[in-house]
Scaffold this motif. Sequence first.
Motif, PDB file in Angstrom:
ATOM      1  N   ALA A  45       0.833  -1.205   0.000  1.00 20.61           N
ATOM      2  CA  ALA A  45       0.000   0.000   0.000  1.00 20.61           C
ATOM      3  C   ALA A  45       0.870   1.258   0.000  1.00 20.61           C
ATOM      4  CB  ALA A  45      -0.933  -0.011   1.214  1.00 20.61           C
ATOM      5  N   LEU A  46       1.951   1.243   0.760  1.00 23.40           N
ATOM      6  CA  LEU A  46       2.855   2.399   0.789  1.00 23.40           C
ATOM      7  C   LEU A  46       3.583   2.554  -0.547  1.00 23.40           C
ATOM      8  CD1 LEU A  46       4.213   1.831   4.390  1.00 23.40           C
ATOM      9  CD2 LEU A  46       2.782   3.767   3.657  1.00 23.40           C
ATOM     10  N   PHE A  47       4.039   1.444  -1.126  1.00 17.69           N
ATOM     11  CA  PHE A  47       4.730   1.491  -2.418  1.00 17.69           C
ATOM     12  C   PHE A  47       3.777   1.976  -3.512  1.00 17.69           C
ATOM     13  CE2 PHE A  47       7.238  -0.990  -5.806  1.00 17.69           C
ATOM     14  CZ  PHE A  47       8.210  -0.015  -5.905  1.00 17.69           C
ATOM     15  N   ASP A  48       2.533   1.540  -3.460  1.00 21.85           N
ATOM     16  CA  ASP A  48       1.520   2.037  -4.401  1.00 21.85           C
ATOM     17  C   ASP A  48       1.334   3.541  -4.245  1.00 21.85           C
ATOM     18  OD1 ASP A  48       1.059  -0.506  -5.419  1.00 21.85           O
ATOM     19  OD2 ASP A  48      -0.834  -0.799  -4.332  1.00 21.85           O
ATOM     20  N   GLY A  49       1.288   4.013  -3.001  1.00 24.12           N
ATOM     21  CA  GLY A  49       1.147   5.448  -2.743  1.00 24.12           C
ATOM     22  C   GLY A  49       2.326   6.230  -3.273  1.00 24.12           C
ATOM     23  N   TYR A  50       3.511   5.680  -3.113  1.00 24.01           N
ATOM     24  CA  TYR A  50       4.714   6.321  -3.634  1.00 24.01           C
ATOM     25  C   TYR A  50       4.646   6.438  -5.157  1.00 24.01           C
ATOM     26  CZ  TYR A  50       9.655   7.168  -4.593  1.00 24.01           C
ATOM     27  OH  TYR A  50      10.838   7.699  -5.050  1.00 24.01           O
ATOM     28  N   ALA A  51       4.278   5.345  -5.815  1.00 30.31           N
ATOM     29  CA  ALA A  51       4.163   5.355  -7.279  1.00 30.31           C
ATOM     30  C   ALA A  51       3.098   6.351  -7.727  1.00 30.31           C
ATOM     31  CB  ALA A  51       3.831   3.955  -7.794  1.00 30.31           C
ATOM     32  N   ALA A  52       1.975   6.391  -7.035  1.00 31.92           N
ATOM     33  CA  ALA A  52       0.902   7.315  -7.401  1.00 31.92           C
ATOM     34  C   ALA A  52       1.358   8.765  -7.262  1.00 31.92           C
ATOM     35  CB  ALA A  52      -0.335   7.064  -6.530  1.00 31.92           C
ATOM     36  N   PHE A  53       2.139   9.072  -6.221  1.00 35.69           N
ATOM     37  CA  PHE A  53       2.648  10.439  -6.053  1.00 35.69           C
ATOM     38  C   PHE A  53       3.440  10.861  -7.290  1.00 35.69           C
ATOM     39  CE2 PHE A  53       6.042  13.381  -4.957  1.00 35.69           C
ATOM     40  CZ  PHE A  53       5.305  14.437  -4.423  1.00 35.69           C
ATOM     41  N   GLY A  59       3.122  -1.347  16.142  1.00 33.97           N
ATOM     42  CA  GLY A  59       3.802  -2.158  15.137  1.00 33.97           C
ATOM     43  C   GLY A  59       3.313  -1.973  13.718  1.00 33.97           C
ATOM     44  N   SER A  60       2.380  -1.044  13.487  1.00 31.88           N
ATOM     45  CA  SER A  60       1.866  -0.810  12.130  1.00 31.88           C
ATOM     46  C   SER A  60       2.907  -0.103  11.275  1.00 31.88           C
ATOM     47  CB  SER A  60       0.606   0.057  12.179  1.00 31.88           C
ATOM     48  OG  SER A  60      -0.397  -0.581  12.911  1.00 31.88           O
ATOM     49  N   LEU A  61       3.170  -0.660  10.094  1.00 32.16           N
ATOM     50  CA  LEU A  61       4.106  -0.064   9.144  1.00 32.16           C
ATOM     51  C   LEU A  61       3.449   1.158   8.517  1.00 32.16           C
ATOM     52  CD1 LEU A  61       6.907  -0.521   7.725  1.00 32.16           C
ATOM     53  CD2 LEU A  61       5.594  -1.644   5.897  1.00 32.16           C
ATOM     54  N   ILE A  62       4.069   2.332   8.670  1.00 33.14           N
ATOM     55  CA  ILE A  62       3.469   3.573   8.169  1.00 33.14           C
ATOM     56  C   ILE A  62       4.382   4.340   7.219  1.00 33.14           C
ATOM     57  CG2 ILE A  62       1.919   3.867  10.118  1.00 33.14           C
ATOM     58  CD1 ILE A  62       4.186   6.053  10.973  1.00 33.14           C
ATOM     59  N   GLY A  63       5.600   3.837   7.019  1.00 29.89           N
ATOM     60  CA  GLY A  63       6.522   4.509   6.111  1.00 29.89           C
ATOM     61  C   GLY A  63       7.644   3.576   5.719  1.00 29.89           C
ATOM     62  N   ILE A  64       8.207   3.839   4.544  1.00 31.18           N
ATOM     63  CA  ILE A  64       9.271   2.993   4.010  1.00 31.18           C
ATOM     64  C   ILE A  64      10.386   3.849   3.416  1.00 31.18           C
ATOM     65  CG2 ILE A  64       7.877   0.944   3.552  1.00 31.18           C
ATOM     66  CD1 ILE A  64       7.605   1.920   0.612  1.00 31.18           C
ATOM     67  N   ALA A  65      11.581   3.293   3.435  1.00 25.76           N
ATOM     68  CA  ALA A  65      12.731   3.884   2.761  1.00 25.76           C
ATOM     69  C   ALA A  65      13.488   2.746   2.090  1.00 25.76           C
ATOM     70  CB  ALA A  65      13.624   4.613   3.756  1.00 25.76           C
ATOM     71  N   HIS A  66      13.544   2.775   0.766  1.00 23.41           N
ATOM     72  CA  HIS A  66      14.340   1.799   0.015  1.00 23.41           C
ATOM     73  C   HIS A  66      15.741   2.394  -0.141  1.00 23.41           C
ATOM     74  CE1 HIS A  66      10.351   0.424  -1.956  1.00 23.41           C
ATOM     75  NE2 HIS A  66      10.597  -0.262  -0.853  1.00 23.41           N
ATOM     76  N   VAL A  67      16.735   1.662   0.287  1.00 24.44           N
ATOM     77  CA  VAL A  67      18.096   2.177   0.315  1.00 24.44           C
ATOM     78  C   VAL A  67      19.064   1.081  -0.118  1.00 24.44           C
ATOM     79  CG1 VAL A  67      18.401   1.605   2.763  1.00 24.44           C
ATOM     80  CG2 VAL A  67      19.734   3.474   1.764  1.00 24.44           C
ATOM     81  N   ARG A  68      20.221   1.501  -0.620  1.00 22.21           N
ATOM     82  CA  ARG A  68      21.236   0.533  -1.058  1.00 22.21           C
ATOM     83  C   ARG A  68      22.606   1.176  -1.001  1.00 22.21           C
ATOM     84  NH1 ARG A  68      22.035   2.256  -6.630  1.00 22.21           N
ATOM     85  NH2 ARG A  68      20.249   3.557  -7.180  1.00 22.21           N
TER      86      ARG A  68
END
Length: 151
Positions: free
Chosen positions: A19-27, A61-70
């Motif tokens: 759901a968060l990744f979908d929101g990111y893509a939609a932004f 414990g609800s996931l409310i944000g993400i950061a993809h990093v490498r």
Amino acid sequence: MSEFSTGPLRQDERESWGALFDGYAAFYKLTMTREIADRVWGWLHDPHHPLECLGVRTRDGSLIGIAHVRACPRPLGGCDVGFLDDMFVAPELRGSGAADALFDGLEALARERDWPAIRWITQHYNARGRAFYDRYTGGPSDFIMYQRQLA
């Protein structure tokens, strides 16, 4: 105790992450397909793939944000730096400190990995994100990003 905690993405967070990744893509006005999301989810749980995900969670414990990093090689420094590919916090929790908690987690990860810096890009029209990033950096770098699309 902080209102938020950060840590690696867990296997049981597929739906929340999606759901968060979908929101990111939609932004960014991109269509997220199940195929792409499944591929990225696989990368995030593959110990041999460089992409990983740091999540921010509420006390329950609800996931409310993400950061993809490498890790990203920096030849002139002879080291890796962190590269933040994607960052997204649920819109209803923006301004709550969740993004700050993500950045604290990213900085802890960078120290753990001996990355002297974390880099990222954002769109010029991402005014809210840019205002947030400016608090951490003092403003954008003097680099200009170019991208050549290939067929």
